[in-house]
Design a protein around this motif. Structure first.
Motif, PDB file in Angstrom:
ATOM      1  N   THR A   1      28.505  17.268  16.072  1.00  0.00           N
ATOM      2  CA  THR A   1      28.625  16.113  16.957  1.00  0.00           C
ATOM      3  C   THR A   1      28.466  16.551  18.407  1.00  0.00           C
ATOM      4  O   THR A   1      28.818  17.670  18.774  1.00  0.00           O
ATOM      5  CB  THR A   1      29.986  15.421  16.773  1.00  0.00           C
ATOM      6  OG1 THR A   1      30.112  14.379  17.744  1.00  0.00           O
ATOM      7  CG2 THR A   1      31.139  16.401  16.938  1.00  0.00           C
ATOM      8  N   LYS A   2      27.914  15.667  19.202  1.00  0.00           N
ATOM      9  CA  LYS A   2      27.774  15.930  20.631  1.00  0.00           C
ATOM     10  C   LYS A   2      28.987  15.400  21.397  1.00  0.00           C
ATOM     11  O   LYS A   2      29.069  15.548  22.617  1.00  0.00           O
ATOM     12  CB  LYS A   2      26.493  15.280  21.161  1.00  0.00           C
ATOM     13  CG  LYS A   2      25.218  15.888  20.584  1.00  0.00           C
ATOM     14  CD  LYS A   2      23.997  15.208  21.168  1.00  0.00           C
ATOM     15  CE  LYS A   2      22.704  15.814  20.596  1.00  0.00           C
ATOM     16  NZ  LYS A   2      21.499  15.172  21.138  1.00  0.00           N
ATOM     17  N   GLU A   3      29.907  14.789  20.669  1.00  0.00           N
ATOM     18  CA  GLU A   3      31.088  14.231  21.318  1.00  0.00           C
ATOM     19  C   GLU A   3      32.202  15.273  21.347  1.00  0.00           C
ATOM     20  O   GLU A   3      32.083  16.354  20.787  1.00  0.00           O
ATOM     21  CB  GLU A   3      31.532  12.969  20.574  1.00  0.00           C
ATOM     22  CG  GLU A   3      30.477  11.877  20.567  1.00  0.00           C
ATOM     23  CD  GLU A   3      30.896  10.666  19.772  1.00  0.00           C
ATOM     24  OE1 GLU A   3      31.938  10.746  19.098  1.00  0.00           O
ATOM     25  OE2 GLU A   3      30.179   9.658  19.811  1.00  0.00           O
ATOM     26  N   GLY A   4      33.321  14.927  21.991  1.00  0.00           N
ATOM     27  CA  GLY A   4      34.460  15.838  22.037  1.00  0.00           C
ATOM     28  C   GLY A   4      34.891  16.118  23.457  1.00  0.00           C
ATOM     29  O   GLY A   4      34.505  15.426  24.400  1.00  0.00           O
ATOM     30  N   THR A   5      35.701  17.153  23.611  1.00  0.00           N
ATOM     31  CA  THR A   5      36.229  17.533  24.913  1.00  0.00           C
ATOM     32  C   THR A   5      35.187  18.325  25.690  1.00  0.00           C
ATOM     33  O   THR A   5      34.740  19.380  25.242  1.00  0.00           O
ATOM     34  CB  THR A   5      37.511  18.372  24.750  1.00  0.00           C
ATOM     35  OG1 THR A   5      38.482  17.594  24.055  1.00  0.00           O
ATOM     36  CG2 THR A   5      38.067  18.784  26.098  1.00  0.00           C
ATOM     37  N   VAL A   6      34.819  17.818  26.837  1.00  0.00           N
ATOM     38  CA  VAL A   6      33.784  18.453  27.660  1.00  0.00           C
ATOM     39  C   VAL A   6      34.378  19.657  28.389  1.00  0.00           C
ATOM     40  O   VAL A   6      35.484  19.598  28.935  1.00  0.00           O
ATOM     41  CB  VAL A   6      33.224  17.443  28.682  1.00  0.00           C
ATOM     42  CG1 VAL A   6      32.214  18.122  29.601  1.00  0.00           C
ATOM     43  CG2 VAL A   6      32.590  16.274  27.961  1.00  0.00           C
ATOM     44  N   ASP A   7      33.641  20.753  28.398  1.00  0.00           N
ATOM     45  CA  ASP A   7      34.064  21.974  29.074  1.00  0.00           C
ATOM     46  C   ASP A   7      33.984  21.759  30.582  1.00  0.00           C
ATOM     47  O   ASP A   7      32.904  21.542  31.137  1.00  0.00           O
ATOM     48  CB  ASP A   7      33.159  23.134  28.647  1.00  0.00           C
ATOM     49  CG  ASP A   7      33.560  24.453  29.261  1.00  0.00           C
ATOM     50  OD1 ASP A   7      34.687  24.538  29.778  1.00  0.00           O
ATOM     51  OD2 ASP A   7      32.749  25.391  29.219  1.00  0.00           O
ATOM     52  N   ARG A   8      35.115  21.824  31.241  1.00  0.00           N
ATOM     53  CA  ARG A   8      35.100  21.715  32.701  1.00  0.00           C
ATOM     54  C   ARG A   8      36.319  22.406  33.296  1.00  0.00           C
ATOM     55  O   ARG A   8      37.398  22.461  32.681  1.00  0.00           O
ATOM     56  CB  ARG A   8      35.037  20.260  33.171  1.00  0.00           C
ATOM     57  CG  ARG A   8      36.287  19.437  32.953  1.00  0.00           C
ATOM     58  CD  ARG A   8      36.071  17.998  33.409  1.00  0.00           C
ATOM     59  NE  ARG A   8      37.299  17.213  33.300  1.00  0.00           N
ATOM     60  CZ  ARG A   8      38.173  17.050  34.286  1.00  0.00           C
ATOM     61  NH1 ARG A   8      37.950  17.624  35.464  1.00  0.00           N
ATOM     62  NH2 ARG A   8      39.259  16.329  34.111  1.00  0.00           N
ATOM     63  N   GLU A   9      36.152  22.929  34.479  1.00  0.00           N
ATOM     64  CA  GLU A   9      37.238  23.596  35.186  1.00  0.00           C
ATOM     65  C   GLU A   9      38.154  22.553  35.811  1.00  0.00           C
ATOM     66  O   GLU A   9      37.690  21.540  36.354  1.00  0.00           O
ATOM     67  CB  GLU A   9      36.650  24.505  36.274  1.00  0.00           C
ATOM     68  CG  GLU A   9      37.684  25.337  36.993  1.00  0.00           C
ATOM     69  CD  GLU A   9      37.056  26.239  38.043  1.00  0.00           C
ATOM     70  OE1 GLU A   9      37.807  26.781  38.876  1.00  0.00           O
ATOM     71  OE2 GLU A   9      35.812  26.382  38.033  1.00  0.00           O
ATOM     72  N   LEU A  10      39.448  22.791  35.729  1.00  0.00           N
ATOM     73  CA  LEU A  10      40.432  21.878  36.299  1.00  0.00           C
ATOM     74  C   LEU A  10      40.997  22.479  37.584  1.00  0.00           C
ATOM     75  O   LEU A  10      41.284  23.680  37.637  1.00  0.00           O
ATOM     76  CB  LEU A  10      41.562  21.621  35.294  1.00  0.00           C
ATOM     77  CG  LEU A  10      41.131  21.082  33.930  1.00  0.00           C
ATOM     78  CD1 LEU A  10      42.327  20.967  33.007  1.00  0.00           C
ATOM     79  CD2 LEU A  10      40.416  19.744  34.062  1.00  0.00           C
ATOM     80  N   LYS A  11      41.156  21.640  38.590  1.00  0.00           N
ATOM     81  CA  LYS A  11      41.634  22.128  39.877  1.00  0.00           C
ATOM     82  C   LYS A  11      42.840  21.332  40.352  1.00  0.00           C
ATOM     83  O   LYS A  11      42.954  20.135  40.093  1.00  0.00           O
ATOM     84  CB  LYS A  11      40.510  22.049  40.918  1.00  0.00           C
ATOM     85  CG  LYS A  11      39.304  22.929  40.591  1.00  0.00           C
ATOM     86  CD  LYS A  11      38.231  22.836  41.660  1.00  0.00           C
ATOM     87  CE  LYS A  11      37.037  23.728  41.316  1.00  0.00           C
ATOM     88  NZ  LYS A  11      35.972  23.660  42.334  1.00  0.00           N
TER      89      LYS A  11
END
Length: 299
Positions: free
Chosen positions: A32-42
Motif C-alpha cells: 500500500t502507498k498509504e500509512g504514516t509518512v516519514d517526516r522529521e518532527l520539530k
C-alpha cells in the motif's frame, strides 16, 4: 465402439489428472502507498511519552490494589503488564486488571492466554488515552502447551496527528530459547504486515513494543527482534529486573520500531533505589519495572 472410445478417453483423462499436483493456493499481501509518512518532527511537533514494562505477579507477591498504586507512581502514558489474573482462584476471584485500571485511571486491554483456576490469565496493557481498537495475536506454543499472546492497541493522542500502536507481550520462560525465537518471528510478522491485521499499513505505523521477554540482551533471540526494533536501554547500564529483591537478569524490555527515530530522555529501573517514587518495589512484584521517557524525532 463409439461408447468404448469415449469411456477410454475419460479414463485416460482421470489417470493424467491424478498425476498432476493441484495448484497451491496462498494469499499475496498487497503493498500500500498509504500509512504514516516519514517526516522529521520539530519543536512542539515532537511527541513525548513515558512507557513502562512491568511483570506484576500480583497474585503471588502483593495485591492488585498495591500494584495499582505502584503503577500510578510511574506516571506513564503506556504500561505493558505481564502475569495478570482475571477472576482466578489464586487471586481471590478478583479482576486484577479492572482494579488496577480503576486505581490508575487508565484504559485497559487484556490478552487472554489461557483459562486458569476458574478464570483467565495473560498479559495486558494500560493506556492513559482511550484505545481506539485492539487485537490479540496468538504466538507459537511451547511443548507444555501454554499459550502466549501479543496485544496491539491503537491509541489516538491529543494534539498529535498520527495514532500510536502500543504492543505488549510476555514470552515463554523456558531455558530453551527455540520457542521464544519462533514467538519473536511472529511478532515481527505482525510488525511488518507479513500476516493480516486489523491495522492498515501497520508496517509504516508508529509502534512501541514492551513486555517480559524472558530473554537477556546479546542472544540470538534478541538479535531476531533487533531486525526491526531498537531497544531504549543503554547496553552498558544495569538493566536487571528479576528477581526484584536481588535482581540477576535483565529480561524486561521496551523497544521502538526502526521506522521511527526516538530520543531516549531517561530510563528508570529501580533495582538499586528500590523505594523510587515512594514505592517499595521489591514488595510489590518479583520484577522491578522498566520506565522510559522517550521523544519522537522522526515519525
Amino acid at each position: 465402439m463409439k461408447k468404448l472410445v469415449i469411456l477410454g478417453a475419460i479414463l485416460c483423462s482421470l489417470v493424467l489428472n491424478a498425476g498432476e499436483k493441484k495448484p497451491t493456493t496462498f494469499e499475496v499481501l498487497v503493498p500500500t502507498k498509504e500509512g504514516t509518512v516519514d517526516r522529521e518532527l520539530k519543536g512542539k511537533e515532537q511527541l513525548e511519552l513515558t512507557v513502562a514494562s512491568y511483570n506484576i505477579a500480583a497474585s503471588r507477591v502483593s495485591s492488585p490494589e498495591e500494584t495499582g498504586k505502584a503503577i500510578k507512581a510511574m506516571k506513564a502514558d503506556f504500561v505493558a503488564l505481564a502475569e495478570v489474573d482475571i477472576n482466578t482462584e489464586r487471586s481471590g476471584h478478583k479482576d486484577q486488571l479492572a482494579i488496577i485500571a480503576k486505581e490508575t485511571k487508565m484504559y485497559p486491554v487484556f490478552g487472554k492466554a489461557i483459562d486458569f483456576e476458574g478464570g483467565e490469565f495473560g498479559p495486558a496493557l494500560l493506556s492513559k488515552y482511550p484505545v481506539k481498537k485492539s487485537q490479540n495475536f496468538l504466538l507459537p506454543v511451547p511443548g507444555d502447551g501454554r499459550q502466549h499472546v501479543l496485544i496491539v492497541a491503537e491509541v489516538e493522542i491529543p494534539n498529535f496527528p498520527e495514532p500510536v500502536l502500543f504492543m505488549a507481550v510476555h514470552l515463554d520462560y523456558k531455558e530453551d530459547p527455540a520457542v521464544r525465537i519462533k514467538q519473536i518471528r511472529e511478532i515481527n510478522n505482525v510488525t511488518i504486515a507479513s500476516i493480516k491485521t486489523d491495522f492498515p499499513s501497520i508496517e509504516s505505523r508508529i509502534k512501541i513494543l514492551a513486555g517480559d521477554f524472558n530473554e537477556v540482551d546479546g542472544t540470538p533471540v534478541m538479535d531476531e527482534l533487533y531486525r526491526y526494533w531498537n531497544s531504549v536501554l543503554d547496553k552498558e547500564a544495569d538493566n536487571r529486573t528479576w528477581a526484584a529483591i536481588n535482581p540477576a537478569i535483565a529480561i524486561d524490555h521496551i523497544l521502538t520500531y526502526k521506522g521511527q527515530k526516538w530520543a531516549v530522555e531517561e530510563v528508570i529501573i529501580p533495582n538499586k533505589n528500590k523505594n523510587w517514587n515512594g514505592i517499595n518495589w521489591a514488595a510489590v512484584s518479583d520484577h522491578v519495572p522498566v520506565v522510559a521517557k522517550i521523544r519522537l524525532l522522526e515519525q
